[in-house]
Design a protein around this motif. Structure first.
Motif, PDB file in Angstrom:
ATOM      1  N   GLU A   1      11.083  55.030   6.724  1.00 57.74           N
ATOM      2  CA  GLU A   1      11.088  53.798   7.488  1.00 57.74           C
ATOM      3  C   GLU A   1       9.693  53.202   7.433  1.00 57.74           C
ATOM      4  O   GLU A   1       8.712  53.854   7.801  1.00 57.74           O
ATOM      5  CB  GLU A   1      11.473  54.069   8.955  1.00 57.74           C
ATOM      6  CG  GLU A   1      11.593  52.810   9.795  1.00 57.74           C
ATOM      7  CD  GLU A   1      12.098  53.100  11.188  1.00 57.74           C
ATOM      8  OE1 GLU A   1      11.458  52.678  12.157  1.00 57.74           O
ATOM      9  OE2 GLU A   1      13.141  53.771  11.293  1.00 57.74           O
TER      10      GLU A   1
ATOM     11  N   ARG B   1      10.374  59.730   7.935  1.00 57.89           N
ATOM     12  CA  ARG B   1      10.747  59.996   9.319  1.00 57.89           C
ATOM     13  C   ARG B   1      11.338  61.401   9.385  1.00 57.89           C
ATOM     14  O   ARG B   1      12.142  61.802   8.542  1.00 57.89           O
ATOM     15  CB  ARG B   1      11.769  58.958   9.807  1.00 57.89           C
ATOM     16  CG  ARG B   1      11.251  57.527   9.781  1.00 57.89           C
ATOM     17  CD  ARG B   1      10.436  57.222  11.022  1.00 57.89           C
ATOM     18  NE  ARG B   1      11.320  56.946  12.138  1.00 57.89           N
ATOM     19  CZ  ARG B   1      10.910  56.810  13.391  1.00 57.89           C
ATOM     20  NH1 ARG B   1       9.638  56.949  13.683  1.00 57.89           N
ATOM     21  NH2 ARG B   1      11.754  56.552  14.361  1.00 57.89           N
TER      22      ARG B   1
ATOM     23  N   GLY C   1      13.609  64.127  11.190  1.00 58.67           N
ATOM     24  CA  GLY C   1      14.760  64.187  12.078  1.00 58.67           C
ATOM     25  C   GLY C   1      14.639  65.295  13.110  1.00 58.67           C
ATOM     26  O   GLY C   1      14.211  66.407  12.807  1.00 58.67           O
TER      27      GLY C   1
ATOM     28  N   GLU D   1      11.787  59.228  20.913  1.00 60.29           N
ATOM     29  CA  GLU D   1      12.227  57.876  20.576  1.00 60.29           C
ATOM     30  C   GLU D   1      11.043  56.951  20.290  1.00 60.29           C
ATOM     31  O   GLU D   1      11.121  56.076  19.416  1.00 60.29           O
ATOM     32  CB  GLU D   1      13.056  57.310  21.737  1.00 60.29           C
ATOM     33  CG  GLU D   1      13.655  55.950  21.480  1.00 60.29           C
ATOM     34  CD  GLU D   1      14.461  55.478  22.676  1.00 60.29           C
ATOM     35  OE1 GLU D   1      15.650  55.174  22.488  1.00 60.29           O
ATOM     36  OE2 GLU D   1      13.899  55.407  23.776  1.00 60.29           O
TER      37      GLU D   1
ATOM     38  N   HIS E   1       8.074  57.950  19.206  1.00 63.23           N
ATOM     39  CA  HIS E   1       7.157  58.559  18.242  1.00 63.23           C
ATOM     40  C   HIS E   1       7.220  57.825  16.902  1.00 63.23           C
ATOM     41  O   HIS E   1       8.305  57.465  16.438  1.00 63.23           O
ATOM     42  CB  HIS E   1       7.522  60.030  18.049  1.00 63.23           C
ATOM     43  CG  HIS E   1       6.456  60.854  17.409  1.00 63.23           C
ATOM     44  ND1 HIS E   1       6.241  60.859  16.051  1.00 63.23           N
ATOM     45  CD2 HIS E   1       5.541  61.710  17.932  1.00 63.23           C
ATOM     46  CE1 HIS E   1       5.246  61.694  15.765  1.00 63.23           C
ATOM     47  NE2 HIS E   1       4.804  62.225  16.899  1.00 63.23           N
TER      48      HIS E   1
ATOM     49  N   ARG F   1       6.793  58.954  13.895  1.00 63.14           N
ATOM     50  CA  ARG F   1       7.286  59.728  12.758  1.00 63.14           C
ATOM     51  C   ARG F   1       8.567  60.502  13.049  1.00 63.14           C
ATOM     52  O   ARG F   1       9.381  60.695  12.150  1.00 63.14           O
ATOM     53  CB  ARG F   1       6.201  60.718  12.293  1.00 63.14           C
ATOM     54  CG  ARG F   1       4.975  60.074  11.692  1.00 63.14           C
ATOM     55  CD  ARG F   1       5.265  59.393  10.350  1.00 63.14           C
ATOM     56  NE  ARG F   1       5.834  60.318   9.396  1.00 63.14           N
ATOM     57  CZ  ARG F   1       5.123  61.191   8.666  1.00 63.14           C
ATOM     58  NH1 ARG F   1       3.820  61.241   8.808  1.00 63.14           N
ATOM     59  NH2 ARG F   1       5.726  61.982   7.812  1.00 63.14           N
TER      60      ARG F   1
ATOM     61  N   HIS G   1      12.310  61.058  14.748  1.00 60.09           N
ATOM     62  CA  HIS G   1      13.414  60.260  15.275  1.00 60.09           C
ATOM     63  C   HIS G   1      14.566  61.187  15.647  1.00 60.09           C
ATOM     64  O   HIS G   1      14.817  62.197  14.987  1.00 60.09           O
ATOM     65  CB  HIS G   1      13.878  59.177  14.284  1.00 60.09           C
ATOM     66  CG  HIS G   1      14.617  59.709  13.085  1.00 60.09           C
ATOM     67  ND1 HIS G   1      15.964  59.523  12.893  1.00 60.09           N
ATOM     68  CD2 HIS G   1      14.183  60.426  12.012  1.00 60.09           C
ATOM     69  CE1 HIS G   1      16.339  60.095  11.749  1.00 60.09           C
ATOM     70  NE2 HIS G   1      15.289  60.638  11.200  1.00 60.09           N
TER      71      HIS G   1
ATOM     72  N   THR H   1      18.143  62.493  15.902  1.00 61.38           N
ATOM     73  CA  THR H   1      19.352  62.333  15.091  1.00 61.38           C
ATOM     74  C   THR H   1      20.617  62.783  15.820  1.00 61.38           C
ATOM     75  O   THR H   1      21.707  62.322  15.500  1.00 61.38           O
ATOM     76  CB  THR H   1      19.226  63.127  13.776  1.00 61.38           C
ATOM     77  OG1 THR H   1      19.072  64.521  14.079  1.00 61.38           O
ATOM     78  CG2 THR H   1      18.021  62.653  12.976  1.00 61.38           C
TER      79      THR H   1
ATOM     80  N   THR I   1      18.077  54.519  22.896  1.00 56.86           N
ATOM     81  CA  THR I   1      18.818  55.061  21.769  1.00 56.86           C
ATOM     82  C   THR I   1      20.302  54.711  21.847  1.00 56.86           C
ATOM     83  O   THR I   1      20.868  54.574  22.932  1.00 56.86           O
ATOM     84  CB  THR I   1      18.652  56.596  21.711  1.00 56.86           C
ATOM     85  OG1 THR I   1      19.454  57.111  20.651  1.00 56.86           O
ATOM     86  CG2 THR I   1      19.078  57.247  23.016  1.00 56.86           C
TER      87      THR I   1
END
Length: 321
Positions: A4, A9, A11, A30, A32, A34, A36, A38, A59
């Motif tokens: 991204e 990124r 997970g 959320e 951050h 780097r 994300h 999942t 989210t």
């Protein structure tokens, strides 16, 4: 890893999303740059939008009730286990059986005494956390107590005694006397008078015996620890304070001050405050006061520090300051 904006990124899967610490982790991950999120797991929250469980989160994830093998099959780079003590083993076993590539951060006490896991207290054990794949996040009381005692180990003359008081969020969301606002109203509730797991953890981490007695208070979040330590030699309060300042120089999440820190000021903050450093020269005894937020530096913020170090990212990336 997904990309991204040119950066990979990483997970993250969260098991135990419904609890207070889970909500803090959702908000931190959320935001951050780097990491994300999942997937998020909670049997009680199954089918609900995660944003309903975690105030302030944006989210779009829906909470799932995944079995350990299903968590492992997701193949995410990080799995955070924000579960009660005694529940981590099936998830760890499933991830190991699937190849064991994920970084696991266990917030329970299940692996804090396991030599095959890295103990995630960066200010005292930072080097061991770079590239770690199995991280045992310290307990909230144990974090504050170890940081409050460690600089004085060289002048310690006996067993430290730690009087700890936590807000009732530390008792979790499962109803009990220790998180019942009515039973706590105008009250201070001692519990686990001997043998608390954090007593063992503090001693294990520092290499000295420690006496610890926990209490729950009517406020929601925050911890205050009053630590009394026998001294092996005569040390002035100024000299002892200088030891603490030298030990934590450059540590952005540890502040050493002259005044006694107040627990109300710790709520919502990501660091630890150490102060009120006092010496009774006649008795060769020192007293130190430590405050922190049990849900942040005592849990979620520390987990984020550990995740950053595991992926060789700046340790405080994503930690609001």
């Amino acid at each position: 890893m997904a990309r991204e904006g040119g950066a990979e990124r990483i997970g993250v899967g969260l098991v135990g999303a419904r609890g207070y610490t889970g909500a803090e982790l959702v908000r931190l991950v959320e935001a951050h740059p780097r990491f994300h999120l999942t997937f998020a797991v909670s049997r009680q929250g199954k089918g609900r939008p995660l944003s309903e469980l975690c105030a302030g989160a944006e989210t779009e994830l829906v909470v799932e009730a995944l079995e350990p093998a299903e968590v492992a099959a997701r193949g995410t780079e990080v799995v955070i286990l924000a579960l009660p003590n005694g529940q981590a083993a099936p998830y760890v076993a499933a991830i190991e059986a699937a190849g064991g590539r994920a970084v696991i951060v266990d917030l329970s006490a299940d692996h804090r005494f396991d030599a095959e896991w890295r103990y995630g207290l960066p200010e005292l054990r930072r080097e061991a956390l770079f590239g770690a794949r199995r991280i045992a996040n310290p307990g909230c009381y144990a974090t504050g107590a170890q940081l409050g005692i460690a600089p004085a180990l060289g002048v310690l003359g006996g067993m430290p005694h730690v009087f700890g008081v936590s807000g009732y969020s530390g008792a979790g969301t499962t109803p009990s006397d220790r998180n019942d606002p009515e039973k706590l109203r105008d009250n201070l509730m001692p519990y686990a008078l001997v043998g608390h797991v954090h007593e063992r953890e503090i001693g294990h981490g520092l290499g000295v015996e420690v006496a610890f007695v926990p209490h729950v208070a009517p406020f929601f979040r925050g911890i205050t620890l009053t630590i009394a330590m026998p001294l092996a030699t005569t040390v002035s309060a100024d000299a002892l304070r200088a030891m603490y300042q030298a030990a934590y120089e450059g540590e952005a999440l540890v502040a050493v001050q002259e005044e006694i820190p107040l627990v109300r000021d710790a709520a919502g903050r990501h660091g630890v405050t150490i102060g009120g450093i006092t010496v009774d020269a006649a008795q060769r005894r020192a007293v130190v006061v430590v405050t922190l937020d049990n849900l942040l530096k005592g849990a979620a913020t520390q987990a984020l520090q550990n995740m950053n170090l595991a992926f060789s990212l700046p340790e405080l990336l994503g930690v609001p300051r």
